[in-house]
Design a protein around this motif. Structure first.
Motif, PDB file in Angstrom:
ATOM      1  N   ARG A  66       0.918  -1.129   0.061  1.00 48.77           N
ATOM      2  CA  ARG A  66       0.072  -0.133  -0.261  1.00 48.77           C
ATOM      3  C   ARG A  66       0.787   1.301   0.042  1.00 48.77           C
ATOM      4  NH1 ARG A  66      -5.678  -0.845   2.904  1.00 48.77           N
ATOM      5  NH2 ARG A  66      -6.002   0.882   1.478  1.00 48.77           N
ATOM      6  N   HIS A  67       0.373   2.152  -0.630  1.00 45.68           N
ATOM      7  CA  HIS A  67       1.118   3.569  -0.998  1.00 45.68           C
ATOM      8  C   HIS A  67       1.135   4.561   0.326  1.00 45.68           C
ATOM      9  CE1 HIS A  67       2.359   2.208  -4.943  1.00 45.68           C
ATOM     10  NE2 HIS A  67       0.862   1.602  -4.730  1.00 45.68           N
ATOM     11  N   PHE A  68       2.166   5.279   0.613  1.00 48.18           N
ATOM     12  CA  PHE A  68       2.251   6.404   1.504  1.00 48.18           C
ATOM     13  C   PHE A  68       3.437   7.342   1.265  1.00 48.18           C
ATOM     14  CE2 PHE A  68       3.049   7.905   6.108  1.00 48.18           C
ATOM     15  CZ  PHE A  68       1.483   8.458   6.199  1.00 48.18           C
ATOM     16  N   PRO A  69       3.083   7.945   0.094  1.00 48.78           N
ATOM     17  CA  PRO A  69       4.043   8.924  -0.173  1.00 48.78           C
ATOM     18  C   PRO A  69       4.219   9.810   0.733  1.00 48.78           C
ATOM     19  CG  PRO A  69       2.369   8.998  -1.854  1.00 48.78           C
ATOM     20  CD  PRO A  69       2.175   7.732  -0.824  1.00 48.78           C
ATOM     21  N   LEU A  70       5.466  10.350   1.318  1.00 43.23           N
ATOM     22  CA  LEU A  70       5.664  11.383   2.238  1.00 43.23           C
ATOM     23  C   LEU A  70       5.621  12.846   1.254  1.00 43.23           C
ATOM     24  CD1 LEU A  70       7.823   9.601   4.608  1.00 43.23           C
ATOM     25  CD2 LEU A  70       5.437   9.846   4.823  1.00 43.23           C
ATOM     26  N   PRO A  71       4.990  13.652   2.018  1.00 45.18           N
ATOM     27  CA  PRO A  71       5.432  15.073   1.019  1.00 45.18           C
ATOM     28  C   PRO A  71       6.704  15.557   0.762  1.00 45.18           C
ATOM     29  CG  PRO A  71       3.829  15.192   3.084  1.00 45.18           C
ATOM     30  CD  PRO A  71       4.584  13.958   3.162  1.00 45.18           C
ATOM     31  N   ASN A  72       7.908  14.989   1.703  1.00 44.07           N
ATOM     32  CA  ASN A  72       9.376  15.401   1.312  1.00 44.07           C
ATOM     33  C   ASN A  72       9.950  14.594   0.217  1.00 44.07           C
ATOM     34  OD1 ASN A  72       9.197  13.442   3.192  1.00 44.07           O
ATOM     35  ND2 ASN A  72      11.294  13.723   4.092  1.00 44.07           N
ATOM     36  N   HIS A  73       9.091  13.897  -0.520  1.00 43.27           N
ATOM     37  CA  HIS A  73       9.581  12.920  -1.631  1.00 43.27           C
ATOM     38  C   HIS A  73       8.519  13.127  -2.646  1.00 43.27           C
ATOM     39  CE1 HIS A  73      11.066   9.904   1.604  1.00 43.27           C
ATOM     40  NE2 HIS A  73      11.859  10.642   1.299  1.00 43.27           N
ATOM     41  N   PRO A  74       8.957  14.221  -3.338  1.00 40.37           N
ATOM     42  CA  PRO A  74       8.017  14.650  -4.453  1.00 40.37           C
ATOM     43  C   PRO A  74       7.712  13.652  -5.590  1.00 40.37           C
ATOM     44  CG  PRO A  74      10.152  15.847  -4.617  1.00 40.37           C
ATOM     45  CD  PRO A  74      10.070  15.184  -3.284  1.00 40.37           C
ATOM     46  N   GLU A  75       8.675  12.911  -5.933  1.00 41.68           N
ATOM     47  CA  GLU A  75       8.467  11.884  -6.970  1.00 41.68           C
ATOM     48  C   GLU A  75       7.707  10.689  -6.376  1.00 41.68           C
ATOM     49  OE1 GLU A  75      12.775  11.757  -8.218  1.00 41.68           O
ATOM     50  OE2 GLU A  75      12.183  12.959 -10.182  1.00 41.68           O
ATOM     51  N   ALA A  76       7.594  10.500  -5.304  1.00 42.09           N
ATOM     52  CA  ALA A  76       6.858   9.127  -4.730  1.00 42.09           C
ATOM     53  C   ALA A  76       5.514   9.089  -5.218  1.00 42.09           C
ATOM     54  CB  ALA A  76       6.962   8.969  -3.033  1.00 42.09           C
ATOM     55  N   ARG A  77       4.721  10.120  -5.174  1.00 39.54           N
ATOM     56  CA  ARG A  77       3.546   9.973  -5.561  1.00 39.54           C
ATOM     57  C   ARG A  77       3.186   9.762  -7.018  1.00 39.54           C
ATOM     58  NH1 ARG A  77      -1.966  12.231  -3.201  1.00 39.54           N
ATOM     59  NH2 ARG A  77      -0.582  12.867  -1.583  1.00 39.54           N
ATOM     60  N   PRO A  78       3.844  10.399  -7.930  1.00 41.24           N
ATOM     61  CA  PRO A  78       3.562   9.902  -9.413  1.00 41.24           C
ATOM     62  C   PRO A  78       4.109   8.605  -9.504  1.00 41.24           C
ATOM     63  CG  PRO A  78       4.669  12.049  -9.294  1.00 41.24           C
ATOM     64  CD  PRO A  78       4.604  11.562  -7.841  1.00 41.24           C
ATOM     65  N   ALA A  79       5.126   8.126  -8.917  1.00 44.18           N
ATOM     66  CA  ALA A  79       5.657   6.658  -9.241  1.00 44.18           C
ATOM     67  C   ALA A  79       4.640   5.604  -8.455  1.00 44.18           C
ATOM     68  CB  ALA A  79       7.063   6.445  -8.216  1.00 44.18           C
ATOM     69  N   ALA A  80       4.238   6.015  -7.343  1.00 43.46           N
ATOM     70  CA  ALA A  80       3.050   5.329  -6.838  1.00 43.46           C
ATOM     71  C   ALA A  80       1.538   5.000  -7.927  1.00 43.46           C
ATOM     72  CB  ALA A  80       2.345   5.803  -5.565  1.00 43.46           C
ATOM     73  N   LYS A 107      16.330   7.569  -9.891  1.00 44.95           N
ATOM     74  CA  LYS A 107      15.824   8.289 -11.328  1.00 44.95           C
ATOM     75  C   LYS A 107      14.196   7.778 -11.203  1.00 44.95           C
ATOM     76  CE  LYS A 107      20.133   7.021 -13.257  1.00 44.95           C
ATOM     77  NZ  LYS A 107      20.865   6.044 -14.215  1.00 44.95           N
ATOM     78  N   LEU A 108      13.649   8.573 -10.680  1.00 42.24           N
ATOM     79  CA  LEU A 108      12.086   8.454 -10.780  1.00 42.24           C
ATOM     80  C   LEU A 108      11.206   9.436 -11.620  1.00 42.24           C
ATOM     81  CD1 LEU A 108      11.661   7.476  -6.913  1.00 42.24           C
ATOM     82  CD2 LEU A 108      11.756   6.131  -8.822  1.00 42.24           C
ATOM     83  N   ASP A 109      11.899  10.140 -12.663  1.00 41.31           N
ATOM     84  CA  ASP A 109      11.380  11.103 -13.479  1.00 41.31           C
ATOM     85  C   ASP A 109      10.402  10.468 -14.394  1.00 41.31           C
ATOM     86  OD1 ASP A 109      13.074  10.826 -16.316  1.00 41.31           O
ATOM     87  OD2 ASP A 109      14.221  10.381 -14.483  1.00 41.31           O
ATOM     88  N   ALA A 110       9.703  10.868 -14.990  1.00 38.41           N
ATOM     89  CA  ALA A 110       8.487  10.168 -15.908  1.00 38.41           C
ATOM     90  C   ALA A 110       8.937   9.465 -17.011  1.00 38.41           C
ATOM     91  CB  ALA A 110       7.894  11.214 -16.545  1.00 38.41           C
ATOM     92  N   SER A 111      10.162   9.680 -17.469  1.00 38.69           N
ATOM     93  CA  SER A 111      10.778   8.845 -18.620  1.00 38.69           C
ATOM     94  C   SER A 111      11.519   7.618 -18.049  1.00 38.69           C
ATOM     95  CB  SER A 111      11.940   9.734 -19.565  1.00 38.69           C
ATOM     96  OG  SER A 111      12.950  10.128 -18.860  1.00 38.69           O
ATOM     97  N   SER A 112      11.934   7.689 -16.789  1.00 42.37           N
ATOM     98  CA  SER A 112      12.378   6.614 -16.111  1.00 42.37           C
ATOM     99  C   SER A 112      11.329   5.443 -15.737  1.00 42.37           C
ATOM    100  CB  SER A 112      13.420   7.055 -14.698  1.00 42.37           C
ATOM    101  OG  SER A 112      14.548   7.820 -15.319  1.00 42.37           O
TER     102      SER A 112
END
Length: 191
Positions: A66-80, A107-112
């Protein structure tokens, strides 16, 4: 030497798997519900431990992510959200995507993410449509709300048959609880 004559206290909560991707059989004696974030370095360590648990216990455990992306990790939510777009196509593809992200966490940008989805065997047209529509934004938000309701404050957080375990702890910590739960399940069947 010290002898202990009382059982270790056990705190249990009811924790739902929900619509989370699951590794293993729903009928397993042990269900581990993990709240994690793809950008969290401790979650990466925990992912390696969970992989070892899967090898050690096989069909005796089920692991729900289950997902719990933290606010201090901006790429976590799009990855989730992207991971759920992959899961929509097949849960084994989700786990390949999951593993690729944790191996390449910087490397969690959209292209990665797109590259990891392709390597996981996802249909890229369906994946692109799903990500663009942010189809699973609501599902990620529901996981966050549920985690907050349970009192989760950090990642990774685990619930092993409802017993909380916080942090990237060793396989021995997990194994002690899992072995107890498997023994309890055997004793219940034999009773």
């Amino acid at each position: 030497p010290v002898e202990v004559y009382f059982k270790k206290p056990k705190m249990e909560m009811t924790v739902e798997v929900g619509s989370a991707p699951v590794f293993g059989s729903p009928g397993s004696p042990v269900t581990i519900v993990e709240f994690s974030a793809f950008q969290c370095p401790y979650c990466s360590k925990a992912a390696a431990t969970v992989m070892d648990l899967k090898k050690k216990y096989g069909n005796k455990i089920a692991v729900a992510y289950r997902h719990f992306p933290l606010p201090n990790h901006p790429e976590a939510r799009p990855a989730a959200e992207a991971s759920l777009c992959v899961n929509e196509q097949a849960t084994p593809k989700f786990w390949k995507f999951h593993d690729a992200i944790f191996k390449n966490q910087s490397k969690l940008d959209a292209s990665s993410l797109e590259k990891y989805a392709k390597e996981s065997g996802a249909d890229m047209t369906k994946y692109a449509e799903c990500v663009k529509a942010r189809k699973y934004a609501g599902a990620v938000e529901k996981d966050i709300e549920y985690a907050n309701k349970l009192g989760v404050r950090s990642t990774p957080s685990f619930f092993i048959n409802g017993q909380p375990v916080n942090g990237a702890v060793s396989i021995e910590v997990f194994s002690e609880i899992i072995d107890d739960e498997i023994d309890n399940a055997k004793n219940k069947k034999g009773a």
